[in-house]
Write an enzyme that holds these catalytic residues in place. Structure first.
Site, PDB file in Angstrom:
ATOM      1  N   SER A 144       0.846  -1.204   0.000  1.00 51.92           N
ATOM      2  CA  SER A 144       0.000   0.000   0.000  1.00 51.92           C
ATOM      3  C   SER A 144       0.873   1.242   0.000  1.00 51.92           C
ATOM      4  CB  SER A 144      -0.876   0.010   1.249  1.00 51.92           C
ATOM      5  OG  SER A 144      -1.523   1.260   1.384  1.00 51.92           O
ATOM      6  N   TYR A 157      -1.579   0.750  10.661  1.00 53.56           N
ATOM      7  CA  TYR A 157      -1.727   0.040   9.383  1.00 53.56           C
ATOM      8  C   TYR A 157      -0.527   0.332   8.483  1.00 53.56           C
ATOM      9  CZ  TYR A 157      -3.639  -0.922   4.681  1.00 53.56           C
ATOM     10  OH  TYR A 157      -3.838  -1.375   3.399  1.00 53.56           O
TER      11      TYR A 157
HETATM   12  N1  LIG Z   1      -8.824  -0.893  -0.106  1.00 51.49           N
HETATM   13  C1  LIG Z   1      -7.758  -0.111  -0.136  1.00 51.49           C
HETATM   14  O1  LIG Z   1      -7.851   1.143  -0.170  1.00 51.49           O
HETATM   15  C2  LIG Z   1      -6.383  -0.725  -0.176  1.00 51.49           C
HETATM   16  C3  LIG Z   1      -5.301   0.103  -0.557  1.00 51.49           C
HETATM   17  C4  LIG Z   1      -4.020  -0.438  -0.595  1.00 51.49           C
HETATM   18  C5  LIG Z   1      -3.821  -1.760  -0.250  1.00 51.49           C
HETATM   19  N2  LIG Z   1      -4.876  -2.541   0.142  1.00 51.49           N
HETATM   20  C6  LIG Z   1      -4.597  -3.914   0.525  1.00 51.49           C
HETATM   21  O2  LIG Z   1      -5.198  -4.787  -0.410  1.00 51.49           O
HETATM   22  C7  LIG Z   1      -5.521  -6.023   0.244  1.00 51.49           C
HETATM   23  C8  LIG Z   1      -6.977  -6.363  -0.060  1.00 51.49           C
HETATM   24  O3  LIG Z   1      -7.805  -5.350   0.504  1.00 51.49           O
HETATM   25  P1  LIG Z   1      -9.321  -5.101   0.032  1.00 51.49           P
HETATM   26  O4  LIG Z   1      -9.460  -3.661  -0.221  1.00 51.49           O
HETATM   27  O5  LIG Z   1      -9.659  -6.087  -1.017  1.00 51.49           O
HETATM   28  O6  LIG Z   1     -10.091  -5.380   1.381  1.00 51.49           O
HETATM   29  P2  LIG Z   1     -11.196  -6.464   1.799  1.00 51.49           P
HETATM   30  O7  LIG Z   1     -12.180  -6.654   0.720  1.00 51.49           O
HETATM   31  O8  LIG Z   1     -11.643  -6.023   3.148  1.00 51.49           O
HETATM   32  O9  LIG Z   1     -10.360  -7.802   1.910  1.00 51.49           O
HETATM   33  C9  LIG Z   1      -9.542  -8.094   3.023  1.00 51.49           C
HETATM   34  C10 LIG Z   1      -9.303  -9.591   3.023  1.00 51.49           C
HETATM   35  O10 LIG Z   1      -8.453  -9.928   4.114  1.00 51.49           O
HETATM   36  C11 LIG Z   1      -8.984 -11.096   4.712  1.00 51.49           C
HETATM   37  N3  LIG Z   1      -8.504 -11.284   6.069  1.00 51.49           N
HETATM   38  C12 LIG Z   1      -8.506 -10.401   7.090  1.00 51.49           C
HETATM   39  N4  LIG Z   1      -8.001 -10.996   8.188  1.00 51.49           N
HETATM   40  C13 LIG Z   1      -7.677 -12.274   7.846  1.00 51.49           C
HETATM   41  C14 LIG Z   1      -7.132 -13.375   8.538  1.00 51.49           C
HETATM   42  N5  LIG Z   1      -6.800 -13.309   9.835  1.00 51.49           N
HETATM   43  N6  LIG Z   1      -6.924 -14.525   7.860  1.00 51.49           N
HETATM   44  C15 LIG Z   1      -7.271 -14.641   6.554  1.00 51.49           C
HETATM   45  N7  LIG Z   1      -7.802 -13.637   5.837  1.00 51.49           N
HETATM   46  C16 LIG Z   1      -8.005 -12.459   6.486  1.00 51.49           C
HETATM   47  C17 LIG Z   1     -10.483 -10.878   4.651  1.00 51.49           C
HETATM   48  O11 LIG Z   1     -11.143 -12.101   4.915  1.00 51.49           O
HETATM   49  P3  LIG Z   1     -12.534 -12.185   5.765  1.00 51.49           P
HETATM   50  O12 LIG Z   1     -13.632 -12.185   4.739  1.00 51.49           O
HETATM   51  O13 LIG Z   1     -12.411 -13.483   6.492  1.00 51.49           O
HETATM   52  O14 LIG Z   1     -12.580 -10.990   6.686  1.00 51.49           O
HETATM   53  C18 LIG Z   1     -10.587 -10.411   3.201  1.00 51.49           C
HETATM   54  O15 LIG Z   1     -10.515 -11.532   2.331  1.00 51.49           O
HETATM   55  C19 LIG Z   1      -5.218  -5.808   1.734  1.00 51.49           C
HETATM   56  O16 LIG Z   1      -3.942  -6.329   2.014  1.00 51.49           O
HETATM   57  C20 LIG Z   1      -5.183  -4.296   1.869  1.00 51.49           C
HETATM   58  O17 LIG Z   1      -4.370  -3.899   2.939  1.00 51.49           O
HETATM   59  C21 LIG Z   1      -6.154  -2.057   0.162  1.00 51.49           C
END
Ligand SMILES: NC(=O)c1ccc[n+]([C@@H]2O[C@H](COP(=O)([O-])OP(=O)(O)OC[C@H]3O[C@@H](n4cnc5c(N)ncnc54)[C@H](OP(=O)(O)O)[C@@H]3O)[C@@H](O)[C@H]2O)c1
Length: 251
Positions: A144, A157
């Site tokens: 990120s 974070y």
């Molecule tokens: N959205 C943004 O603005 C953004 C920006 C930069 C980077 N990112 C990164 O991109 C990645 C995906 O994010 P997203 O936006 O797609 O968010 P998201 O839809 O909330 O997805 C997060 C994922 O992490 C899983 N997770 C959380 N805790 C876990 C655990 N203990 N064991 C296994 N799985 C777990 C969740 O599973 P559950 O369904 O079980 O909760 C879900 O599949 C993350 O690493 C995030 O930090 C996001």
């Protein structure tokens, strides 16, 4: 194995319900990917994600995976690789946490660090070693921009992502001699479940835009991808701002 155009045919998504991860896999399935493993905590959302990809023609297996249980990763992920070669591992799990709360409840902060950093270190090493044994494949790590320079509003974070980013850049070098490609992806603000309810930051983007950038990066075997690309220049400037000036910026 990857096809003649280098498109992955078998994919392991760590964080099987991730909005970004699902957008990437949908795109890869539309291109040719046929075998998909969705690793995540059991939930109806995980089943829905699997059904969605099956509807697009993929053979999908869900795998019980918890980032907070690194002791189980070798076994759980080992079984996936034992079933056949994996062309692409996408590490897409993570939690944002609640900075205001977690500053006063360190257990919450530790959970953010343990998920985003420790859990990712463990899962990447397990998958990286399996890819190295195969002698081919890509590991894509969702880092990120928040890890580039920590901010008052989300340094818990941000620091977990900074650690993951540094780790993944090093892993890129460690796995390269084995023929394994590691790609670090640094998105800015992406509209997903993770950011629902938050005011969008400048250059906010979508899961589909990240998916497009990941696919393009895979095609040219990029090692570092910014989404949107302009953030590379924005963050390069922000990184060098003197602290008193940086402090004045919103967020
Ligand atoms: N959205 C943004 O603005 C953004 C920006 C930069 C980077 N990112 C990164 O991109 C990645 C995906 O994010 P997203 O936006 O797609 O968010 P998201 O839809 O909330 O997805 C997060 C994922 O992490 C899983 N997770 C959380 N805790 C876990 C655990 N203990 N064991 C296994 N799985 C777990 C969740 O599973 P559950 O369904 O079980 O909760 C879900 O599949 C993350 O690493 C995030 O930090 C996001």
């Amino acid at each position: 194995m990857q096809d003649a155009f280098g498109a992955p045919q078998s994919v392991l998504l760590l964080g099987g319900t991730s909005h970004i991860g699902r957008a990437v896999v949908r795109r890869l399935v539309a291109r040719r990917a046929r075998t998909v493993f969705l690793a995540g905590r059991p939930s109806t959302e995980l089943d829905t994600a699997a059904a969605e990809l099956r509807g697009l023609g993929a053979t999908v297996t869900t795998v019980e995976f918890d980032a907070l249980e690194p002791g189980s990763h070798e076994d759980v992920l080992g079984k996936v690789f034992a079933a056949g070669d994996i062309d692409l591992v996408l590490l897409a799990f993570g939690v944002l946490g609640d900075q205001a709360r977690d500053e006063h409840e360190p257990r919450g902060a530790v959970e953010v660090a343990a998920t985003n950093y420790t859990g990712a270190v463990s899962a990447s090493l397990v998958c990286g070693a399996a890819l190295a044994r195969q002698g081919h494949g890509s590991l894509v790590v969702l880092s990120s921009v928040a890890g580039e320079r920590s901010r008052r509003s989300n340094f818990i974070y941000g620091s977990s992502k900074a650690g993951l980013d540094a780790f993944a850049l090093g892993l890129t070098e460690a796995l390269r001699p084995a023929g394994v490609h590691v790609m670090v992806v640094r998105p800015g603000f992406v509209r997903t479940r993770m950011t629902a309810g938050l005011p969008p930051a400048p250059f906010a983007t979508t899961p589909d835009a990240v998916a497009q950038a990941v696919e393009a990066g895979l095609r040219r075997r990029a090692e570092l991808v910014w989404v949107p690309g302009v953030l590379r220049f924005v963050m390069s400037a922000l990184r060098h701002l003197p602290r008193p000036v940086f402090r004045l910026l919103p967020g």
